[in-house]
Each structure stands twice: as structure tokens, then as C-alpha cells.
Design a protein around this motif. Structure first.
Motif, PDB file in Angstrom:
ATOM      1  N   ALA A   1       0.829  -1.204   0.000  1.00  0.00           N
ATOM      2  CA  ALA A   1       0.000   0.000   0.000  1.00  0.00           C
ATOM      3  C   ALA A   1       0.868   1.261   0.000  1.00  0.00           C
ATOM      4  O   ALA A   1       0.586   2.231  -0.717  1.00  0.00           O
ATOM      5  N   ILE A   2       1.940   1.235   0.786  1.00  0.00           N
ATOM      6  CA  ILE A   2       2.853   2.389   0.825  1.00  0.00           C
ATOM      7  C   ILE A   2       3.531   2.585  -0.525  1.00  0.00           C
ATOM      8  O   ILE A   2       3.628   3.707  -1.047  1.00  0.00           O
TER       9      ILE A   2
ATOM     10  N   LEU B   1       2.426   1.654  -3.403  1.00  0.00           N
ATOM     11  CA  LEU B   1       1.433   2.134  -4.365  1.00  0.00           C
ATOM     12  C   LEU B   1       1.226   3.644  -4.253  1.00  0.00           C
ATOM     13  O   LEU B   1       1.125   4.356  -5.263  1.00  0.00           O
ATOM     14  N   GLN B   2       1.186   4.143  -3.031  1.00  0.00           N
ATOM     15  CA  GLN B   2       0.979   5.574  -2.838  1.00  0.00           C
ATOM     16  C   GLN B   2       2.155   6.386  -3.378  1.00  0.00           C
ATOM     17  O   GLN B   2       1.978   7.388  -4.080  1.00  0.00           O
ATOM     18  N   VAL B   3       3.370   5.925  -3.055  1.00  0.00           N
ATOM     19  CA  VAL B   3       4.552   6.651  -3.521  1.00  0.00           C
ATOM     20  C   VAL B   3       4.677   6.558  -5.038  1.00  0.00           C
ATOM     21  O   VAL B   3       5.002   7.550  -5.715  1.00  0.00           O
TER      22      VAL B   3
ATOM     23  N   GLY C   1       2.234   6.219  -7.062  1.00  0.00           N
ATOM     24  CA  GLY C   1       1.189   7.082  -7.597  1.00  0.00           C
ATOM     25  C   GLY C   1       1.642   8.535  -7.676  1.00  0.00           C
ATOM     26  O   GLY C   1       1.350   9.230  -8.665  1.00  0.00           O
ATOM     27  N   LEU C   2       2.377   8.982  -6.660  1.00  0.00           N
ATOM     28  CA  LEU C   2       2.930  10.347  -6.707  1.00  0.00           C
ATOM     29  C   LEU C   2       3.920  10.483  -7.853  1.00  0.00           C
ATOM     30  O   LEU C   2       3.965  11.519  -8.539  1.00  0.00           O
TER      31      LEU C   2
END
Length: 219
Positions: free
Chosen positions: A76-77, A79-81, A83-84
Motif C-alpha cells: 500500500a505504501i 502504491l501511494q509513492v 502514484g505520486l
């Protein structure tokens, strides 16, 4: 020879036969009692081993679940990074893209470098994202799989131990039949029936001993 002497001579072989039969019966009953106790002991020990194996399997399932949760959190982490990073690339914002790339986790950076080297924008055969590559292994993924394998192994062992305990329990039933035949062997007036009961008890005991020798044992 008088009639009393003749009658006494006729009774002696009968008494000797009865004594021999009773002696054999006592030996059979004594050995069977010991074997029955041993079978009960082994059944109890294998039942304990089954419980231990089931407990260890449950423990490993918990470990696998915990590690799987850790892997999901790490994914999840990432994926977020990532995504940025994609947002920065899409907006031609090199500052945001560089900021995100510098914060890639080590395990994600390995997969990202492989994915980026495949030129995903030009190569139609490239992976859709770094997450689709085998090189992407978040922390906990391998540990979760290994714990699941250990849990499966313990579960199979528990089932095997349960069957071994059941085998010894069935063996106690077989020895109980030996005790039954032996106990009633001397209750009959007919010598043939009495010896048949003793023979049946002996055969059952030999069969039980054969099974007992073939079964695995815990001392």
C-alpha cells in the motif's frame, strides 16, 4: 486293577489337559494385559503428538496472516509513492517525480529499475507496472508463504499422528477380544470347545502382536 484305579487313571490325562490349558490361558491373559496397556499408552502418546502438531499448525497460520498483513501494508505504501511518481511524470513535474522516486523503498526500487529499463512507454510487452514483476517482493510475502508451508506440513503430520493413535486404539479392542476368549475358555465342559477358545485367543494375540510390531512407536 480296580474300578476306582481305572477311573483315576482315566481322569489323570483329563486333569493334565485342563492344567495345561489353564496355564496357557493364564500366560495369554497376562501377556495380553501388558500389550493392552502398552497400546493404550501409545494411543495416548500419539494423541498428544497430534495435539502438538495441530497447535503448531495454528501458530504458523497466525504467523502467515501477520506476515501477509505486513506485505499488504508495504504494498500500500509503495502504491501511494508510485502514484505520486506517476502524477509527477504525467504533469511534467520533475520535482514531484524526483521527490517520489527518492522515497521508493529498497524492495520497490529493485522492481522499478527493472520496469523502467524495459521502456514501458515504448515496449508493448513490458509489464504494466513494477508490481507485476517477480522482482517485486514486499517484506512479509516470502515469510508468509513459508509459514503457510510449515502450517500445511504440521497439519499433515497431525492427521498422520491422529491415524496412528486410532490404530493403537483399535489394537486395544483386538486385545480385548483376546481377553474375552481367554476368560471364557475354561467355562465350557467340552474340551474341544475350550481348546478352540484358547486357540482363537492365541491367534488373535499373534495378529495383534504383528500389528503392534509394524506400528511406529513413541517411548
Amino acid at each position: 486293577m480296580t474300578d476306582d484305579e481305572a477311573g483315576q487313571a482315566g481322569k489323570e490325562p483329563e486333569e493334565e489337559g485342563r492344567t495345561l490349558r489353564e496355564t496357557i490361558t493364564v500366560i495369554l491373559l497376562g501377556l495380553t494385559a501388558i500389550l493392552t496397556a502398552w497400546s493404550g499408552f501409545e494411543a495416548s502418546k500419539w494423541g498428544g503428538e497430534m495435539s502438538i502438531a495441530f497447535s503448531r499448525a495454528s501458530t504458523q497460520r497466525i504467523v502467515a496472516s501477520t506476515e501477509a498483513t505486513n506485505a499488504q501494508a508495504a504494498r500500500a505504501i509503495d502504491l501511494q509513492v508510485f502514484g505520486l511518481y506517476l502524477e509527477g511524470v504525467a504533469d511534467d513535474n520533475d520535482l514531484l517525480a524526483d521527490f517520489a522516486e527518492e522515497r521508493f523503498t529498497p524492495h520497490f526500487a529493485v522492481a522499478f529499475d527493472e520496469w523502467y529499463a524495459s521502456e514501458p512507454l515504448k515496449n508493448p510487452d513490458a509489464a504494466p507496472s513494477p508490481f507485476a514483476l517477480e522482482s517485486y517482493v514486499p517484506p512479509g510475502q516470502v515469510e508468509s508463504a513459508e509459514a503457510d508451508e510449515r502450517a500445511d506440513a504440521y497439519f499433515v503430520r497431525a492427521l498422520a499422528n491422529n491415524q496412528r493413535g486410532d490404530n493403537y486404539t483399535i489394537l486395544t479392542v483386538l486385545f480385548a477380544l483376546v481377553l474375552f476368549f481367554g476368560a471364557f475358555a475354561n467355562r465350557f465342559r467340552t474340551e474341544r470347545i475350550s481348546w478352540a477358545m484358547v486357540g482363537g485367543a492365541a491367534v488373535l494375540m499373534v495378529v495383534g502382536v504383528g500389528f503392534l510390531l509394524s506400528f511406529p512407536k513413541i517411548i
